[in-house]
Design a protein around this motif. Structure first.
Motif, short mmCIF file in Angstrom:
data_model
loop_
_atom_site.label_atom_id
_atom_site.label_comp_id
_atom_site.label_asym_id
_atom_site.label_seq_id
_atom_site.Cartn_x
_atom_site.Cartn_y
_atom_site.Cartn_z
N LEU A 146 0.85 -1.18 0.00
CA LEU A 146 0.00 0.00 0.00
C LEU A 146 0.89 1.23 0.00
N VAL A 199 -7.06 1.48 1.96
CA VAL A 199 -7.28 1.19 0.55
C VAL A 199 -8.01 2.35 -0.14
N VAL A 241 -5.05 5.32 -0.58
CA VAL A 241 -3.75 5.20 -1.23
C VAL A 241 -3.85 5.46 -2.74
N TYR A 270 -1.22 0.61 -5.17
CA TYR A 270 -1.17 -0.61 -4.40
C TYR A 270 -0.66 -1.71 -5.32
N VAL A 288 -7.66 -5.07 -2.04
CA VAL A 288 -7.03 -3.98 -2.79
C VAL A 288 -7.65 -3.82 -4.16
#
Length: 280
Positions: free
Chosen positions: A30, A52, A55, A58, A257
Protein backbone atom coordinates in the motif's frame (compact mmCIF):
# COMPACT_ATOMS: atom_id res chain seq x y z
CA UNK A 1 -6.21 -38.45 8.69
CA UNK A 2 -4.75 -35.42 6.99
CA UNK A 3 -4.50 -31.66 7.44
CA UNK A 4 -5.83 -28.88 5.24
CA UNK A 5 -3.79 -25.90 4.08
CA UNK A 6 -5.13 -22.89 2.19
CA UNK A 7 -3.51 -19.83 0.71
CA UNK A 8 -4.91 -16.40 1.51
CA UNK A 9 -7.49 -16.71 -1.25
CA UNK A 10 -10.05 -18.24 1.10
CA UNK A 11 -12.37 -16.08 3.23
CA UNK A 12 -14.43 -17.97 5.81
CA UNK A 13 -16.72 -16.62 8.54
CA UNK A 14 -15.14 -17.25 11.91
CA UNK A 15 -17.87 -19.56 13.15
CA UNK A 16 -17.21 -21.80 10.13
CA UNK A 17 -13.42 -21.77 10.35
CA UNK A 18 -11.80 -24.92 11.71
CA UNK A 19 -9.07 -24.38 14.30
CA UNK A 20 -6.83 -26.90 12.56
CA UNK A 21 -6.98 -25.09 9.20
CA UNK A 22 -3.61 -23.61 8.19
CA UNK A 23 -3.88 -20.36 6.21
CA UNK A 24 -0.76 -18.93 4.56
CA UNK A 25 -0.87 -15.17 5.04
CA UNK A 26 0.88 -12.82 2.63
CA UNK A 27 1.70 -9.15 2.32
CA UNK A 28 0.19 -6.46 0.13
CA UNK A 29 1.83 -3.20 -0.88
CA UNK A 30 0.00 0.00 0.00
CA UNK A 31 1.59 3.24 -1.15
CA UNK A 32 4.85 1.40 -1.80
CA UNK A 33 5.01 -0.19 1.68
CA UNK A 34 4.66 -3.94 2.17
CA UNK A 35 2.16 -4.75 4.91
CA UNK A 36 0.76 -7.86 6.55
CA UNK A 37 -2.60 -7.49 8.27
CA UNK A 38 -4.02 -9.64 11.05
CA UNK A 39 -6.91 -11.48 9.42
CA UNK A 40 -8.49 -12.31 12.78
CA UNK A 41 -8.58 -8.70 13.96
CA UNK A 42 -11.65 -6.67 12.96
CA UNK A 43 -9.75 -3.52 13.93
CA UNK A 44 -6.87 -4.42 11.61
CA UNK A 45 -9.21 -5.20 8.74
CA UNK A 46 -11.14 -1.94 9.17
CA UNK A 47 -7.81 -0.12 9.13
CA UNK A 48 -6.85 -1.91 5.92
CA UNK A 49 -10.04 -0.93 4.08
CA UNK A 50 -9.73 2.66 5.28
CA UNK A 51 -6.22 2.78 3.83
CA UNK A 52 -7.28 1.19 0.55
CA UNK A 53 -9.70 4.06 0.00
CA UNK A 54 -6.89 6.60 0.39
CA UNK A 55 -3.75 5.20 -1.23
CA UNK A 56 -2.72 6.27 -4.73
CA UNK A 57 -1.02 2.97 -5.51
CA UNK A 58 -1.17 -0.61 -4.40
CA UNK A 59 0.21 -3.94 -5.54
CA UNK A 60 -0.17 -7.62 -4.89
CA UNK A 61 2.24 -10.33 -5.86
CA UNK A 62 2.16 -14.07 -6.10
CA UNK A 63 3.77 -15.92 -3.22
CA UNK A 64 7.13 -17.42 -4.06
CA UNK A 65 7.93 -21.11 -4.05
CA UNK A 66 10.11 -20.67 -0.97
CA UNK A 67 7.43 -18.79 0.98
CA UNK A 68 4.94 -21.59 0.42
CA UNK A 69 7.53 -24.32 0.95
CA UNK A 70 8.51 -22.88 4.34
CA UNK A 71 4.94 -23.38 5.57
CA UNK A 72 4.07 -26.68 3.93
CA UNK A 73 7.34 -28.55 4.46
CA UNK A 74 7.19 -28.82 8.29
CA UNK A 75 3.52 -29.80 8.10
CA UNK A 76 4.24 -32.49 5.51
CA UNK A 77 6.71 -34.13 7.91
CA UNK A 78 3.89 -34.60 10.42
CA UNK A 79 0.86 -35.65 8.36
CA UNK A 80 -0.67 -36.00 4.91
CA UNK A 81 -1.87 -32.69 3.46
CA UNK A 82 -4.56 -31.38 1.16
CA UNK A 83 -3.52 -27.92 -0.06
CA UNK A 84 -6.15 -25.66 -1.63
CA UNK A 85 -5.29 -22.57 -3.66
CA UNK A 86 -6.74 -19.47 -5.21
CA UNK A 87 -7.72 -19.98 -8.87
CA UNK A 88 -4.58 -20.23 -11.00
CA UNK A 89 -6.39 -18.08 -13.56
CA UNK A 90 -6.44 -15.26 -11.02
CA UNK A 91 -3.12 -15.73 -9.26
CA UNK A 92 0.24 -17.38 -9.91
CA UNK A 93 0.40 -18.37 -6.24
CA UNK A 94 -1.58 -21.47 -7.16
CA UNK A 95 1.02 -22.71 -9.61
CA UNK A 96 3.75 -22.20 -6.99
CA UNK A 97 1.74 -24.17 -4.43
CA UNK A 98 1.24 -26.91 -7.01
CA UNK A 99 5.02 -27.15 -7.53
CA UNK A 100 5.67 -27.33 -3.80
CA UNK A 101 3.09 -30.08 -3.39
CA UNK A 102 4.53 -32.08 -6.29
CA UNK A 103 8.03 -31.83 -4.82
CA UNK A 104 6.93 -32.90 -1.33
CA UNK A 105 4.39 -35.55 -2.30
CA UNK A 106 5.69 -38.95 -1.24
CA UNK A 107 8.70 -37.60 0.59
CA UNK A 108 7.07 -38.22 3.97
CA UNK A 109 3.45 -38.87 3.02
CA UNK A 110 0.83 -37.56 0.63
CA UNK A 111 0.77 -33.88 -0.27
CA UNK A 112 -2.14 -33.25 -2.66
CA UNK A 113 -2.75 -29.96 -4.46
CA UNK A 114 -6.26 -28.71 -5.33
CA UNK A 115 -7.09 -25.66 -7.46
CA UNK A 116 -10.41 -24.31 -6.17
CA UNK A 117 -10.84 -22.36 -9.44
CA UNK A 118 -12.36 -19.53 -7.44
CA UNK A 119 -11.39 -17.05 -4.73
CA UNK A 120 -12.29 -15.31 -1.43
CA UNK A 121 -15.74 -16.42 -0.13
CA UNK A 122 -16.15 -18.80 -3.08
CA UNK A 123 -12.93 -20.51 -2.09
CA UNK A 124 -14.05 -20.22 1.52
CA UNK A 125 -17.08 -22.40 0.79
CA UNK A 126 -14.83 -25.14 -0.61
CA UNK A 127 -12.32 -24.91 2.24
CA UNK A 128 -15.16 -25.05 4.75
CA UNK A 129 -16.54 -28.22 3.18
CA UNK A 130 -13.06 -29.73 3.01
CA UNK A 131 -12.64 -29.26 6.77
CA UNK A 132 -16.09 -30.75 7.45
CA UNK A 133 -15.34 -33.75 5.26
CA UNK A 134 -12.08 -34.27 7.13
CA UNK A 135 -13.99 -34.25 10.42
CA UNK A 136 -16.34 -36.83 8.94
CA UNK A 137 -13.41 -39.18 8.35
CA UNK A 138 -13.29 -38.84 4.55
CA UNK A 139 -10.00 -39.56 2.82
CA UNK A 140 -8.15 -37.02 0.71
CA UNK A 141 -9.40 -38.68 -2.48
CA UNK A 142 -13.00 -38.78 -1.25
CA UNK A 143 -12.77 -35.13 -0.21
CA UNK A 144 -11.42 -34.06 -3.60
CA UNK A 145 -14.20 -35.97 -5.39
CA UNK A 146 -16.89 -34.28 -3.31
CA UNK A 147 -15.31 -30.83 -3.75
CA UNK A 148 -15.53 -31.39 -7.52
CA UNK A 149 -19.26 -32.03 -7.13
CA UNK A 150 -19.72 -28.96 -4.94
CA UNK A 151 -17.98 -26.70 -7.46
CA UNK A 152 -20.64 -27.53 -10.04
CA UNK A 153 -23.22 -25.83 -7.83
CA UNK A 154 -21.14 -22.94 -6.49
CA UNK A 155 -22.19 -19.42 -7.50
CA UNK A 156 -20.12 -16.32 -6.77
CA UNK A 157 -21.02 -12.66 -7.37
CA UNK A 158 -19.24 -9.39 -6.53
CA UNK A 159 -21.04 -6.03 -6.28
CA UNK A 160 -18.39 -3.30 -6.50
CA UNK A 161 -18.49 0.19 -5.04
CA UNK A 162 -18.00 3.28 -7.19
CA UNK A 163 -14.26 3.39 -6.54
CA UNK A 164 -13.76 0.57 -9.04
CA UNK A 165 -10.34 -0.42 -7.74
CA UNK A 166 -10.74 -3.52 -9.91
CA UNK A 167 -9.44 -1.56 -12.89
CA UNK A 168 -6.05 -1.01 -11.26
CA UNK A 169 -5.58 -4.75 -10.81
CA UNK A 170 -6.06 -5.61 -14.47
CA UNK A 171 -8.71 -8.23 -13.70
CA UNK A 172 -11.71 -6.48 -15.18
CA UNK A 173 -12.29 -8.54 -18.31
CA UNK A 174 -14.74 -6.64 -20.52
CA UNK A 175 -15.45 -3.94 -17.96
CA UNK A 176 -15.74 -0.34 -19.12
CA UNK A 177 -13.54 2.03 -17.17
CA UNK A 178 -16.07 4.80 -16.62
CA UNK A 179 -17.27 5.11 -13.03
CA UNK A 180 -20.90 5.30 -14.04
CA UNK A 181 -22.47 2.86 -11.65
CA UNK A 182 -22.08 -0.19 -9.47
CA UNK A 183 -20.86 -3.16 -11.53
CA UNK A 184 -22.00 -6.67 -10.63
CA UNK A 185 -19.42 -9.29 -11.54
CA UNK A 186 -19.70 -13.05 -11.73
CA UNK A 187 -16.75 -15.38 -11.30
CA UNK A 188 -17.10 -18.47 -13.51
CA UNK A 189 -15.00 -21.34 -12.20
CA UNK A 190 -11.44 -21.10 -13.44
CA UNK A 191 -12.00 -17.84 -15.31
CA UNK A 192 -11.72 -14.08 -14.82
CA UNK A 193 -14.57 -11.98 -13.51
CA UNK A 194 -17.30 -11.16 -16.02
CA UNK A 195 -19.68 -8.24 -15.72
CA UNK A 196 -23.31 -9.36 -15.74
CA UNK A 197 -24.95 -6.02 -14.95
CA UNK A 198 -24.35 -2.45 -13.80
CA UNK A 199 -26.64 -0.55 -11.46
CA UNK A 200 -27.02 3.15 -10.77
CA UNK A 201 -27.92 2.37 -7.14
CA UNK A 202 -26.52 -0.45 -5.02
CA UNK A 203 -30.03 -1.30 -3.78
CA UNK A 204 -30.95 -2.41 -7.29
CA UNK A 205 -27.94 -4.71 -7.39
CA UNK A 206 -28.86 -6.18 -4.02
CA UNK A 207 -32.41 -6.83 -5.26
CA UNK A 208 -30.93 -8.64 -8.28
CA UNK A 209 -28.85 -10.87 -6.00
CA UNK A 210 -31.78 -11.55 -3.70
CA UNK A 211 -33.83 -12.73 -6.66
CA UNK A 212 -31.02 -15.14 -7.57
CA UNK A 213 -31.10 -16.57 -4.05
CA UNK A 214 -34.89 -16.87 -4.14
CA UNK A 215 -34.73 -18.94 -7.30
CA UNK A 216 -32.64 -21.77 -5.85
CA UNK A 217 -32.50 -24.14 -2.91
CA UNK A 218 -29.28 -23.08 -1.19
CA UNK A 219 -27.12 -25.09 1.19
CA UNK A 220 -25.30 -22.07 2.59
CA UNK A 221 -24.44 -18.44 1.87
CA UNK A 222 -21.20 -16.60 2.66
CA UNK A 223 -21.31 -12.79 2.50
CA UNK A 224 -17.92 -11.09 2.10
CA UNK A 225 -17.55 -7.38 2.85
CA UNK A 226 -15.13 -4.52 3.42
CA UNK A 227 -15.96 -1.64 5.74
CA UNK A 228 -19.65 -2.03 4.91
CA UNK A 229 -19.97 -4.57 7.72
CA UNK A 230 -23.36 -3.20 8.82
CA UNK A 231 -24.78 -3.81 5.32
CA UNK A 232 -23.57 -7.41 5.39
CA UNK A 233 -25.19 -7.95 8.81
CA UNK A 234 -28.42 -6.42 7.53
CA UNK A 235 -28.44 -8.77 4.52
CA UNK A 236 -27.61 -11.74 6.73
CA UNK A 237 -30.84 -11.10 8.63
CA UNK A 238 -32.87 -10.21 5.53
CA UNK A 239 -31.73 -13.27 3.57
CA UNK A 240 -31.65 -15.76 6.44
CA UNK A 241 -34.52 -17.82 5.03
CA UNK A 242 -32.71 -18.51 1.76
CA UNK A 243 -30.28 -21.04 3.28
CA UNK A 244 -29.96 -23.05 6.52
CA UNK A 245 -26.61 -21.37 7.15
CA UNK A 246 -25.64 -17.79 6.30
CA UNK A 247 -22.78 -15.71 7.68
CA UNK A 248 -20.47 -12.78 6.99
CA UNK A 249 -16.74 -12.10 6.97
CA UNK A 250 -14.20 -9.50 5.92
CA UNK A 251 -12.52 -10.28 2.63
CA UNK A 252 -8.75 -10.62 2.74
CA UNK A 253 -6.34 -7.82 1.72
CA UNK A 254 -5.19 -9.57 -1.46
CA UNK A 255 -8.73 -9.30 -2.82
CA UNK A 256 -9.58 -6.10 -0.95
CA UNK A 257 -7.03 -3.98 -2.79
CA UNK A 258 -8.86 -4.80 -6.02
CA UNK A 259 -12.44 -4.45 -4.84
CA UNK A 260 -12.14 -1.15 -2.97
CA UNK A 261 -13.54 -0.14 0.41
CA UNK A 262 -17.18 -1.28 0.28
CA UNK A 263 -17.69 -4.35 -1.91
CA UNK A 264 -20.24 -7.07 -1.31
CA UNK A 265 -19.32 -10.63 -2.25
CA UNK A 266 -21.96 -13.36 -2.29
CA UNK A 267 -21.04 -17.03 -2.59
CA UNK A 268 -23.69 -19.71 -2.32
CA UNK A 269 -24.17 -23.37 -3.04
CA UNK A 270 -27.38 -23.80 -5.01
CA UNK A 271 -29.74 -26.63 -5.86
CA UNK A 272 -27.48 -29.17 -4.23
CA UNK A 273 -28.25 -31.85 -1.65
CA UNK A 274 -26.21 -31.49 1.50
CA UNK A 275 -23.31 -33.78 0.76
CA UNK A 276 -22.34 -33.99 4.41
CA UNK A 277 -24.27 -33.62 7.65
CA UNK A 278 -24.18 -29.85 7.81
CA UNK A 279 -25.03 -29.25 11.45
CA UNK A 280 -22.89 -31.85 13.21
Amino acid sequence: MFRIVSDLGADIPREFKDDDLVVINQSVSLGGEDRIFDLDSDLDMRKFFDEVAKVESYATRAMTYQEIYSVIYPLAKESDLLCLSFSQRLSASGSQMQKVCADLDGKYGRVVYYDTQTATVGQGVLVYYATRLLKKGKSIDETVAILDQIKNNLRFYVLLDRENHFFKGGRCDGLEREKRGYPLLYLPLGDLYRKVAEFFAPQVGLAFLEKKLQQSDNALIFLGHGNNHSLALYLKEKWKNYAPKISTCYINPVMGVHTGKDPLLVAYLENSPLLIDFDH
